[in-house]
Design an enzyme around this catalytic site. Sequence first.
Site, PDB file in Angstrom:
ATOM      1  N   SER A 176       0.789  -1.227   0.000  1.00 15.36           N
ATOM      2  CA  SER A 176       0.000   0.000   0.000  1.00 15.36           C
ATOM      3  C   SER A 176       0.821   1.276   0.000  1.00 15.36           C
ATOM      4  CB  SER A 176      -0.969   0.001   1.187  1.00 15.36           C
ATOM      5  OG  SER A 176      -0.281  -0.239   2.389  1.00 15.36           O
ATOM      6  N   HIS A 204      -5.159  -2.889  -3.239  1.00 14.63           N
ATOM      7  CA  HIS A 204      -4.711  -1.905  -4.230  1.00 14.63           C
ATOM      8  C   HIS A 204      -4.587  -2.476  -5.642  1.00 14.63           C
ATOM      9  CE1 HIS A 204      -4.014   0.933  -0.999  1.00 14.63           C
ATOM     10  NE2 HIS A 204      -3.571  -0.111  -0.321  1.00 14.63           N
ATOM     11  N   LYS A 235     -11.691   1.416  -2.350  1.00  9.95           N
ATOM     12  CA  LYS A 235     -10.600   2.064  -3.077  1.00  9.95           C
ATOM     13  C   LYS A 235     -10.989   2.144  -4.556  1.00  9.95           C
ATOM     14  CE  LYS A 235      -7.552   1.287   0.688  1.00  9.95           C
ATOM     15  NZ  LYS A 235      -6.835   0.319   1.493  1.00  9.95           N
TER      16      LYS A 235
END
Length: 391
Positions: A176, A204, A235
């Site tokens: 991350s 991610h 995200k």
Amino acid sequence: MRDFHEALAALDAQSLLRRRRVVSGPQGATLEVDGQQLLAFASNDYLGLASHPKLAEAAIDAIRRYGVGGASSHLISGHHETHERLEHALASFVGLPRALYFSTGYMANTGIIPALAGRGDAVFSDELNHACIIDGARLSRAALHVYPHGDLAVLDQLLAASASREKLIVSDAVFSMDGDLAPIAGLVELAERHDARLLLDDAHGFGVLGPDGQGTLAHLGVRSDRIVYMGTLGKAAGVAGAFVAGSADIIEWLVQRARTYVFTTASPPLLAATISASLDVIRDEAWRRDRLRSHARALRSGLSDVPWASKPSETAIQPLVVGDNAAVMALMEGLWRRGFWVPGIRPPTVPEGTARLRISLSAQHTPEQVTALVAALRAVSAEMQRKRAIA
Ligand SMILES: *Cc1c(COP(=O)(O)O)cnc(C)c1O
């Protein structure tokens, strides 16, 4: 009794005091903070879906049909058809038999790890794993073995030396704060050789990597029934929550035993309906991934000669490692004065001495905005060097 006023002053003295900024209006490439418009490279909304009209429509439609509350836990009366549909859609999207939806990624990892490993078992964790993996491992009461970042040789030794019957390797798939990929093929090979399971956290990679955004496994073409795959939905997916996917038996075990799933109110059905709409956009709007890749290329070539170390990253996360806490904050402030918001990341989020600027790119940025960031970074770099020369 601890004096928290002093404790806070001590943090401040080390340039470690964090400050929240209040954002007005929607999330996007530009953010309004205290009436000022800033060009932001600060979010994990990598595809720009957090304010996508199709997702907003899906949310409004779901509110009209279902209201706003989750009302109860999933195992009592809170498991709604929108949750059920989302789990089927997620499983089919990532090509695994079954999926389970959690309210947040933090809750997913702190629920999954203790459900898969307990006292007498062993967890093997990369030193740069996300905080919620570390917390999940601690909660599990399993023996915790931390291996150096991506170091398969050390992991191999630790696995060989462990007498635990149940071994769980856990790793971020995309790290991350560094944006690099875990050596997943090597981790699978070690899991097979040492009869271990492998939990991959693709917070991610999901949405960003893979031909249709299915994540890091699809990107690398890796499949293994050793893998338990976890991805987050706040995200790139632009909404909130997380999911874990794997064999039907493992998922059913998590329904029974993941305490952060069992003992919490179901997240609102409107979120599940919105995430289902997000999966369609992730799949259909491949241009967003293409654009992200071209931004990453432009940024890296534009910054090839600044004095800070950039790290190889094919993802939206493009860190510039500065080292010193105060220096990274000076860099961040120099950018802020020029109208750019790029967060400085300090310990304990990253190891001591590796404070960095975490540039995060989004499909919402235009090529001109990325060019402007490069110019601003070069200007601040020159300014800081001048100051150092005078001092
Ligand atoms: C952000 C993040 C999480 C936590 O997910 P939330 O949904 O924000 O709670 C978990 N793992 C990694 C690697 C992350 O970056």
